[in-house]
Design a protein around this motif. Structure first.
Motif, mmCIF file in Angstrom:
data_model
loop_
_atom_site.group_PDB
_atom_site.id
_atom_site.type_symbol
_atom_site.label_atom_id
_atom_site.label_comp_id
_atom_site.label_asym_id
_atom_site.label_seq_id
_atom_site.Cartn_x
_atom_site.Cartn_y
_atom_site.Cartn_z
ATOM 1 N N ASP A 289 0.996 -1.172 -0.240
ATOM 2 C CA ASP A 289 -0.104 0.268 -0.197
ATOM 3 C C ASP A 289 0.841 1.342 -0.302
ATOM 4 O O ASP A 289 0.470 2.000 -0.360
ATOM 5 N N GLY A 290 2.319 1.459 0.300
ATOM 6 C CA GLY A 290 3.135 2.401 1.059
ATOM 7 C C GLY A 290 3.540 2.588 -0.262
ATOM 8 O O GLY A 290 3.725 3.723 -1.100
ATOM 9 N N PHE A 291 3.830 2.042 -1.175
ATOM 10 C CA PHE A 291 4.621 2.037 -2.764
ATOM 11 C C PHE A 291 3.614 2.203 -2.874
ATOM 12 O O PHE A 291 4.554 3.298 -4.680
ATOM 13 N N ALA A 292 2.366 1.473 -3.412
ATOM 14 C CA ALA A 292 1.121 2.261 -4.481
ATOM 15 C C ALA A 292 1.015 4.149 -4.507
ATOM 16 O O ALA A 292 1.151 4.598 -4.998
ATOM 17 N N GLN A 293 0.889 3.926 -3.123
ATOM 18 C CA GLN A 293 0.926 5.926 -2.690
ATOM 19 C C GLN A 293 1.911 6.747 -2.763
ATOM 20 O O GLN A 293 2.122 7.982 -3.007
ATOM 21 N N LEU A 294 3.307 6.159 -2.700
ATOM 22 C CA LEU A 294 4.368 6.720 -3.073
ATOM 23 C C LEU A 294 4.303 6.896 -4.336
ATOM 24 O O LEU A 294 4.477 8.084 -4.479
ATOM 25 N N ARG A 295 4.693 5.815 -5.029
ATOM 26 C CA ARG A 295 4.277 5.820 -6.585
ATOM 27 C C ARG A 295 3.282 7.026 -7.294
ATOM 28 O O ARG A 295 3.804 8.349 -8.189
ATOM 29 N N ARG A 296 2.212 7.201 -6.636
ATOM 30 C CA ARG A 296 1.093 8.279 -7.072
ATOM 31 C C ARG A 296 1.717 9.804 -7.304
ATOM 32 O O ARG A 296 1.662 10.300 -7.607
ATOM 33 N N HIS A 297 2.059 9.616 -5.347
ATOM 34 C CA HIS A 297 3.005 10.858 -4.844
ATOM 35 C C HIS A 297 4.013 11.417 -5.732
ATOM 36 O O HIS A 297 3.588 12.524 -6.098
#
Length: 206
Positions: free
Chosen positions: A53-61
């Motif tokens: 979940d953290g990686f997905a949010q980081l990619r969007r950010h």
């Protein structure tokens, strides 16, 4: 002799009781080990979910990271860029907090070390990765760092060796190493200057 019969019966009972106790103790110990292993595996699964979940949010950010423009920038443009970078950096650190915690709970030493390095690079995105951005967009470098972290977690889940870093990750790591060497040389130069000043003051006093 009649006394041998009850004695042998007592010995047999004691041996049987001891064997029963030993078997019960071993079963309890095995159950405790199994329960601990189940808890460890559950925690690792939870950490992987947090990382995913953290990686997905980081990619969007990362897709919203402020990029330098090639056109000439006046003072107002620079101020706006600095403000945008500060706001983006604040959100980045909010996202990195849970990722760092999850990374540090991973029991595999190689994976934990690689993930901690990824988090450290992202935390230093603005200055330590400066040389990696040369002729490259920030989005590509930062996204590549996260992609490498995802690849590492995937390899660990498959029980494969840690993957080789991608190009963006290698450039980021090289930039960090160059910047750290620059900081080291700067500190040494400052310390040497302070020593010369101290020696000069000592000679003046004499």
């Amino acid at each position: 002799m009649d006394w041998l019969s009850p004695l042998s019966g007592l010995v047999g009972a004691l041996v049987g009781a001891a064997a029963s106790y030993l078997g019960t103790h071993q079963a309890q110990a095995r159950a405790l080990i199994d329960a601990r292993q189940a808890r460890v595996e559950a925690k690792q699964d939870a950490a992987v979910l947090l990382l995913s979940d953290g990686f997905a949010q980081l990619r969007r950010h990362i897709r919203t990271v402020p990029e330098y423009t090639r056109r000439a920038m006046d003072e107002q443009d620079l101020q706006q860029l600095v403000a945008a970078e500060a706001a983006w950096d604040h959100q980045l650190h909010d996202l990195l907090g849970p990722v760092r915690i999850a990374a540090e709970t991973m029991r595999d030493e190689k994976l934990r070390g690689r993930l901690e390095e990824v988090v450290s690079m992202l935390e230093q995105w603005e200055y330590e990765l400066e040389y990696a951005y040369f002729q490259n967009q920030r989005t590509w470098i930062l996204g590549g760092i996260v992609d490498h972290a995802v690849a590492c977690v995937g390899a660990w889940q498959r029980e494969d060796a840690m993957p080789e870093p991608n190009t963006a990750y290698r450039r980021a790591k090289q930039s960090v190493e160059v910047r750290e060497e620059e900081w080291r040389l700067t500190r040494e130069a400052q310390e040497e200057e302070l020593r010369r000043q101290a020696q000069g003051d000592g000679n003046t006093d004499s």
